[in-house]
Design a protein around this motif. Structure first.
Motif, PDB file in Angstrom:
ATOM      1  N   GLY A 552       0.824  -1.200   0.000  1.00  0.00           N
ATOM      2  CA  GLY A 552       0.000   0.000   0.000  1.00  0.00           C
ATOM      3  C   GLY A 552       0.852   1.241   0.000  1.00  0.00           C
ATOM      4  N   ALA A 553       0.515   2.190   0.880  1.00  0.00           N
ATOM      5  CA  ALA A 553       1.238   3.459   0.928  1.00  0.00           C
ATOM      6  C   ALA A 553       2.665   3.278   1.427  1.00  0.00           C
ATOM      7  CB  ALA A 553       0.492   4.451   1.814  1.00  0.00           C
ATOM      8  N   PHE A 554       2.910   2.223   2.220  1.00  0.00           N
ATOM      9  CA  PHE A 554       4.249   1.960   2.756  1.00  0.00           C
ATOM     10  C   PHE A 554       4.708   0.564   2.343  1.00  0.00           C
ATOM     11  CE2 PHE A 554       2.376   5.101   5.611  1.00  0.00           C
ATOM     12  CZ  PHE A 554       3.389   6.041   5.684  1.00  0.00           C
ATOM     13  N   ARG A 555       5.983   0.430   2.157  1.00  0.00           N
ATOM     14  CA  ARG A 555       6.568  -0.850   1.763  1.00  0.00           C
ATOM     15  C   ARG A 555       6.602  -1.808   2.956  1.00  0.00           C
ATOM     16  NH1 ARG A 555       9.264  -0.070  -3.133  1.00  0.00           N
ATOM     17  NH2 ARG A 555       9.627   2.126  -3.650  1.00  0.00           N
ATOM     18  N   GLY A 556       6.648  -3.097   2.638  1.00  0.00           N
ATOM     19  CA  GLY A 556       6.735  -4.098   3.683  1.00  0.00           C
ATOM     20  C   GLY A 556       8.109  -4.145   4.326  1.00  0.00           C
ATOM     21  N   SER A 557       8.203  -4.875   5.409  1.00  0.00           N
ATOM     22  CA  SER A 557       9.449  -4.990   6.161  1.00  0.00           C
ATOM     23  C   SER A 557      10.473  -5.847   5.424  1.00  0.00           C
ATOM     24  CB  SER A 557       9.153  -5.605   7.534  1.00  0.00           C
ATOM     25  OG  SER A 557      10.341  -5.945   8.211  1.00  0.00           O
ATOM     26  N   VAL A 558      11.735  -5.469   5.540  1.00  0.00           N
ATOM     27  CA  VAL A 558      12.817  -6.317   5.026  1.00  0.00           C
ATOM     28  C   VAL A 558      13.338  -7.239   6.114  1.00  0.00           C
ATOM     29  CG1 VAL A 558      13.533  -4.641   3.278  1.00  0.00           C
ATOM     30  CG2 VAL A 558      14.566  -4.562   5.555  1.00  0.00           C
ATOM     31  N   ALA A 559      12.966  -6.979   7.355  1.00  0.00           N
ATOM     32  CA  ALA A 559      13.426  -7.793   8.474  1.00  0.00           C
ATOM     33  C   ALA A 559      12.447  -8.909   8.822  1.00  0.00           C
ATOM     34  CB  ALA A 559      13.667  -6.920   9.707  1.00  0.00           C
ATOM     35  N   ARG A 560      11.154  -8.697   8.570  1.00  0.00           N
ATOM     36  CA  ARG A 560      10.126  -9.683   8.913  1.00  0.00           C
ATOM     37  C   ARG A 560       9.267  -9.933   7.678  1.00  0.00           C
ATOM     38  NH1 ARG A 560       7.859  -6.676  14.180  1.00  0.00           N
ATOM     39  NH2 ARG A 560       8.512  -4.877  12.941  1.00  0.00           N
ATOM     40  N   ASN A 561       9.593 -10.977   6.969  1.00  0.00           N
ATOM     41  CA  ASN A 561       8.888 -11.293   5.732  1.00  0.00           C
ATOM     42  C   ASN A 561       7.680 -12.189   5.996  1.00  0.00           C
ATOM     43  OD1 ASN A 561      10.963  -9.880   4.594  1.00  0.00           O
ATOM     44  ND2 ASN A 561      12.119 -11.696   3.982  1.00  0.00           N
ATOM     45  N   PHE A 562       6.775 -11.708   6.834  1.00  0.00           N
ATOM     46  CA  PHE A 562       5.567 -12.458   7.147  1.00  0.00           C
ATOM     47  C   PHE A 562       4.494 -11.487   7.630  1.00  0.00           C
ATOM     48  CE2 PHE A 562       8.410 -12.535  10.815  1.00  0.00           C
ATOM     49  CZ  PHE A 562       7.597 -12.092  11.859  1.00  0.00           C
ATOM     50  N   ASP A 563       3.256 -11.981   7.716  1.00  0.00           N
ATOM     51  CA  ASP A 563       2.131 -11.171   8.174  1.00  0.00           C
ATOM     52  C   ASP A 563       2.137 -11.083   9.698  1.00  0.00           C
ATOM     53  OD1 ASP A 563       1.379 -11.124   5.519  1.00  0.00           O
ATOM     54  OD2 ASP A 563      -0.081 -12.749   5.731  1.00  0.00           O
ATOM     55  N   PHE A 564       1.869  -9.907  10.234  1.00  0.00           N
ATOM     56  CA  PHE A 564       1.706  -9.779  11.680  1.00  0.00           C
ATOM     57  C   PHE A 564       0.879  -8.530  11.982  1.00  0.00           C
ATOM     58  CE2 PHE A 564       5.636  -7.469  10.739  1.00  0.00           C
ATOM     59  CZ  PHE A 564       5.503  -6.299  11.470  1.00  0.00           C
ATOM     60  N   GLN A 565       0.355  -8.483  13.181  1.00  0.00           N
ATOM     61  CA  GLN A 565      -0.434  -7.336  13.611  1.00  0.00           C
ATOM     62  C   GLN A 565      -0.232  -7.131  15.106  1.00  0.00           C
ATOM     63  OE1 GLN A 565      -4.965  -7.182  14.030  1.00  0.00           O
ATOM     64  NE2 GLN A 565      -4.702  -6.007  12.133  1.00  0.00           N
ATOM     65  N   GLU A 566      -0.126  -5.877  15.507  1.00  0.00           N
ATOM     66  CA  GLU A 566       0.024  -5.529  16.913  1.00  0.00           C
ATOM     67  C   GLU A 566      -1.121  -4.601  17.312  1.00  0.00           C
ATOM     68  OE1 GLU A 566       2.098  -6.975  18.649  1.00  0.00           O
ATOM     69  OE2 GLU A 566       4.045  -7.238  17.683  1.00  0.00           O
ATOM     70  N   ARG A 567      -1.908  -5.022  18.313  1.00  0.00           N
ATOM     71  CA  ARG A 567      -2.951  -4.179  18.877  1.00  0.00           C
ATOM     72  C   ARG A 567      -2.523  -3.820  20.297  1.00  0.00           C
ATOM     73  NH1 ARG A 567      -8.653  -6.921  16.787  1.00  0.00           N
ATOM     74  NH2 ARG A 567      -7.998  -7.240  14.625  1.00  0.00           N
ATOM     75  N   PHE A 568      -2.638  -2.549  20.649  1.00  0.00           N
ATOM     76  CA  PHE A 568      -2.056  -2.128  21.918  1.00  0.00           C
ATOM     77  C   PHE A 568      -2.867  -1.008  22.566  1.00  0.00           C
ATOM     78  CE2 PHE A 568      -0.138   0.092  18.362  1.00  0.00           C
ATOM     79  CZ  PHE A 568      -0.124   1.426  18.749  1.00  0.00           C
ATOM     80  N   ALA A 569      -2.750  -0.933  23.887  1.00  0.00           N
ATOM     81  CA  ALA A 569      -3.336   0.160  24.659  1.00  0.00           C
ATOM     82  C   ALA A 569      -2.283   1.251  24.785  1.00  0.00           C
ATOM     83  CB  ALA A 569      -3.759  -0.332  26.043  1.00  0.00           C
ATOM     84  N   ILE A 570      -2.629   2.460  24.397  1.00  0.00           N
ATOM     85  CA  ILE A 570      -1.660   3.563  24.366  1.00  0.00           C
ATOM     86  C   ILE A 570      -1.315   4.002  25.782  1.00  0.00           C
ATOM     87  CG2 ILE A 570      -1.286   5.946  23.637  1.00  0.00           C
ATOM     88  CD1 ILE A 570      -3.078   5.401  21.232  1.00  0.00           C
ATOM     89  N   GLN A 571      -0.022   4.083  26.060  1.00  0.00           N
ATOM     90  CA  GLN A 571       0.471   4.569  27.344  1.00  0.00           C
ATOM     91  C   GLN A 571       1.028   5.980  27.230  1.00  0.00           C
ATOM     92  OE1 GLN A 571       3.363   1.504  28.127  1.00  0.00           O
ATOM     93  NE2 GLN A 571       1.890   0.217  29.241  1.00  0.00           N
ATOM     94  N   SER A 572       1.733   6.260  26.144  1.00  0.00           N
ATOM     95  CA  SER A 572       2.331   7.579  25.935  1.00  0.00           C
ATOM     96  C   SER A 572       2.212   7.958  24.463  1.00  0.00           C
ATOM     97  CB  SER A 572       3.814   7.586  26.347  1.00  0.00           C
ATOM     98  OG  SER A 572       3.958   7.258  27.713  1.00  0.00           O
ATOM     99  N   LEU A 573       2.009   9.241  24.217  1.00  0.00           N
ATOM    100  CA  LEU A 573       1.923   9.760  22.858  1.00  0.00           C
ATOM    101  C   LEU A 573       2.535  11.147  22.855  1.00  0.00           C
ATOM    102  CD1 LEU A 573       0.809   9.559  19.920  1.00  0.00           C
ATOM    103  CD2 LEU A 573      -1.313  10.575  20.779  1.00  0.00           C
ATOM    104  N   GLU A 574       3.461  11.374  21.955  1.00  0.00           N
ATOM    105  CA  GLU A 574       4.094  12.684  21.877  1.00  0.00           C
ATOM    106  C   GLU A 574       4.492  13.011  20.446  1.00  0.00           C
ATOM    107  OE1 GLU A 574       6.817  11.731  24.990  1.00  0.00           O
ATOM    108  OE2 GLU A 574       8.490  11.397  23.604  1.00  0.00           O
ATOM    109  N   VAL A 575       4.556  14.322  20.152  1.00  0.00           N
ATOM    110  CA  VAL A 575       4.956  14.815  18.839  1.00  0.00           C
ATOM    111  C   VAL A 575       6.086  15.810  19.024  1.00  0.00           C
ATOM    112  CG1 VAL A 575       4.240  16.016  16.739  1.00  0.00           C
ATOM    113  CG2 VAL A 575       2.626  14.503  17.919  1.00  0.00           C
ATOM    114  N   TRP A 576       7.144  15.623  18.252  1.00  0.00           N
ATOM    115  CA  TRP A 576       8.326  16.485  18.318  1.00  0.00           C
ATOM    116  C   TRP A 576       8.478  17.249  17.013  1.00  0.00           C
ATOM    117  CZ3 TRP A 576      11.560  16.656  22.681  1.00  0.00           C
ATOM    118  CH2 TRP A 576      11.241  15.731  23.697  1.00  0.00           C
ATOM    119  N   GLY A 577       8.765  18.526  17.113  1.00  0.00           N
ATOM    120  CA  GLY A 577       8.982  19.351  15.935  1.00  0.00           C
ATOM    121  C   GLY A 577      10.451  19.408  15.571  1.00  0.00           C
TER     122      GLY A 577
END
Length: 634
Positions: A552-577
């Motif tokens: 799609g919009a981003f290329r697949g991993s070169v380190a992990r050539n398989f399907d995976f998914q991570e679902r997670f509860a957000i603990q921290s979120l930050e944006v740096w300029g």
């Protein structure tokens, strides 16, 4: 006749004579006269002498470069230098580090060879691999059975959940005896050797070089050695000209040292599973490094340039009020600005160095400002918009969370209705997690480098070609943009017309699913093949890597050539300029302007029922008319 005699003479030149000839050319073409003078002075002051031979020892080099003892990396670094010092006759390694050998080492470690070897290898990657590798077939065979057994369970799991693709699996490239892939790595390294000898109009010497296929097949970098080296590179990444490594000694004690080691472990995990593989093979090294860690070895540039600054020289003289010359301490470069003005919940100095391995360091070190922190500003899209949208330069979003429990038949999201609603908004298909065996860590860290300012999503997503999606923990991985579509980033506030508000990367804008993402079910969000989704409450996130799809919009991993998914509860979120004082000034001016506008709106008494009168009042206040809309009056 002259050329024939010259060719016959060069054909009988020894390796030592050719090395001296190449070192002389490197010295003249790759260093300024002042740098060469300083290098000679440094070498004379450091070298031990045995009969007529002057050379450098391991402890001398470690002390001069201030390599910390706690890292235990001095022997690894000296092994690299002893191998590269034999250039271009690498079969003669390890070399005694005399004058000519040190010229080779510094020229290659600081990438100065590019000044005269334009037709050589694009970088020093292949050469550095062999400088770190060991050739021990017994070690390979010893771990071969363990590797096969460990891979069997992993491959069965992948085969049962993911569609096979015609590419080598992540574990297969670590198998010993991969002679074909290693041979390709050797041949590419030979390009740099050939360029060096070609610059002397002498290629015949290389044709006489012989390396057995057995040596190539058994070459691997021991995992522990590479871990130590990565810790050194994390420490040296921000070094500037003449900046001493000892200035960063505070990063080598207590929790800081543990953080440094943990960050290095995440990077090591991109190359191998330490539980099943004894070392890194060249095929794996050459595939992961240019995509996920292209600037990994840049810290060597400033580190080895210390050999070009003699402690006996002082270029910091200035005159005091009386006109007499005074001297500052040798090597003084003033007090530099801090690498990071403030540390966030996620971003610290080690993570900053990790980012510099794939984002140019000149845009990071001493140039990042914390724009938004969920811990301080609240986990809401409103506060996010207020803090981030006025920054007119690139930004880096970082999100950290804890992995949610695996769902399955009859799974209920821990009694948490918010979690259950989030899970219900995603497609039911669930890939395995992507930790690659690191089940000891449920902490996940993802991020995005966005080269253009944030904006609201209407019909199209935003984000330029330089947008980068990445994972930092527990495995380092980088996903660059592709040309298949431009659904790189969306920011959609909650509203009655929006079915799935939130922040996404790699997904189609809400309400406009693309056919390239497969069947879209009503009420379920369309996930891009490689995508990151944050819900509108900033409570939960989901990263998807559908490797078996077309992408799609981003290329697949070169380190992990398989399907995976991570679902997670957000603990921290930050944006740096990313930027300096000028970007901060523009943002402050924008905030002040918005505050004045809000105050002006608050003071205007509308609601008379006469729309035309209210509009005239707004025009007199300067809030609408011309290029200003002032919002809808209807």
């Amino acid at each position: 006749m002259g050329q024939a005699h010259s060719g016959e003479r060069e054909a009988h030149m020894s390796h030592e004579a050719l090395t001296q000839l190449l070192a002389r050319k490197f010295a003249q073409k790759c260093f300024t006269p002042l740098e060469l003078y300083e290098l000679k002075d440094v070498f004379r002051s450091l070298a031990d002498q045995e009969q007529q031979l002057r050379y450098l020892k391991e402890d001398t080099v470690a002390k001069f470069l201030e390599i910390p003892d706690v890292l235990g990396v001095s022997s690894v670094l000296f092994q690299m230098m002893s191998y590269i010092g034999a250039f271009p006759f690498l079969s003669d390694a390890p070399a005694v580090l005399g004058w000519e050998q040190m010229v080779m080492v510094i020229t290659i470690m600081t990438e100065r060879y590019k000044r005269i070897l334009a037709q050589g290898a694009a970088d020093r990657r292949k050469l550095l691999f062999n400088s770190l590798a060991v050739h021990d077939r017994k070690v390979s065979h010893l771990h071969a059975g363990e590797d096969a057994e460990g891979r069997l369970g992993t491959e069965k799991m992948m085969d049962s959940r993911a569609t096979p693709v015609p590419q080598a699996s992540a574990s297969a490239v670590d198998e010993p005896g991969d002679e074909q892939a290693d041979s390709e790595g050797i041949e590419q390294e030979d390009g740099l050797v050939l360029a060096a000898l070609s610059s002397l109009d002498f290629v015949e010497a290389f044709k006489n070089e012989k390396r057995t296929q057995t040596e190539q097949g058994s070459a691997m970098i021991p995992a522990d050695n590479f871990r130590k080296l990565v810790m050194l590179l994390l420490l040296s990444a921000p070094l500037g000209p003449q900046e001493r490594l000892s200035l960063h000694a505070a990063r080598l004690v207590g929790e800081e040292l543990e953080s440094l080691r943990s960050t290095a472990e995440c990077i090591l995990a991109a190359f191998l599973n330490v539980e099943t593989s004894p070392g890194i093979k060249s095929s794996r090294f050459n595939s992961v490094l240019p995509v996920s860690l292209p600037f990994l070895f840049n810290g060597f540039n400033s580190l080895f340039e210390h050999f070009l600054f003699s402690k006996q020289s002082d270029f910091t003289q200035h005159k005091d009020e009386s006109g007499a010359a005074s001297r500052q301490p040798v090597g003084a470069i003033g007090i530099p600005q801090p690498l990071l003005q403030e540390q966030g919940s996620i971003l610290n100095l080690n993570v900053l160095s990790q980012l510099s391995f794939f984002i140019p360091g000149e845009t990071l070190f001493r140039r990042l400002r914390l724009l938004y922190s969920g811990d301080d500003d609240g986990f809401s899209m409103g506060s996010f918009e207020t803090k981030v949208f006025n920054w007119r330069a690139p930004t880096i979003l970082l999100v950290r969370g804890s992995r949610l429990e695996e769902d399955g038949p009859g799974f209920r999201a821990s009694g948490n209705s918010a979690e259950a609603n989030f899970t219900a908004s995603l497609p039911p298909r669930r890939f395995p997690t992507g930790s690659g065996g690191r089940t000891d860590s449920d902490t996940l860290t993802f991020g995005v480098y966005l080269p253009e300012p944030w904006r609201h999503t209407h019909r199209e997503a935003f984000g330029g070609e330089e947008t980068v999606l990445f994972q930092l923990e527990p495995i380092h991985d980088v996903f660059h943009t592709s040309s298949l579509n431009t659904d790189r980033a969306t920011f959609t506030r909650p509203s009655g017309a929006t079915e799935h508000p939130g922040v996404t990367f790699g997904c189609p804008p809400p309400g406009q699913p693309s056919s390239s993402y497969g069947h879209h079910k009503s009420g379920v969000k369309s996930l891009g093949p490689v995508s990151l989704v944050l819900d509108s409450s900033f409570e939960f996130g989901c990263f998807t890597h559908d490797y078996s799809s077309r992408g799609g919009a981003f290329r697949g991993s070169v380190a992990r050539n398989f399907d995976f998914q991570e679902r997670f509860a957000i603990q921290s979120l930050e944006v740096w300029g990313c930027g300096g004082d000028e970007e901060a000034r523009i943002q402050a001016e924008r905030w002040a302007w918005e505050a004045r506008e809000a105050e002006a709106r608050r003071k205007i008494n509308l609601g008379t029922g006469d729309i035309e009168a209210d509009r005239a009042l707004l025009e007199m206040a300067g809030l609408i008319g011309g290029n200003r809309s002032g919002g809808s009056m209807a």
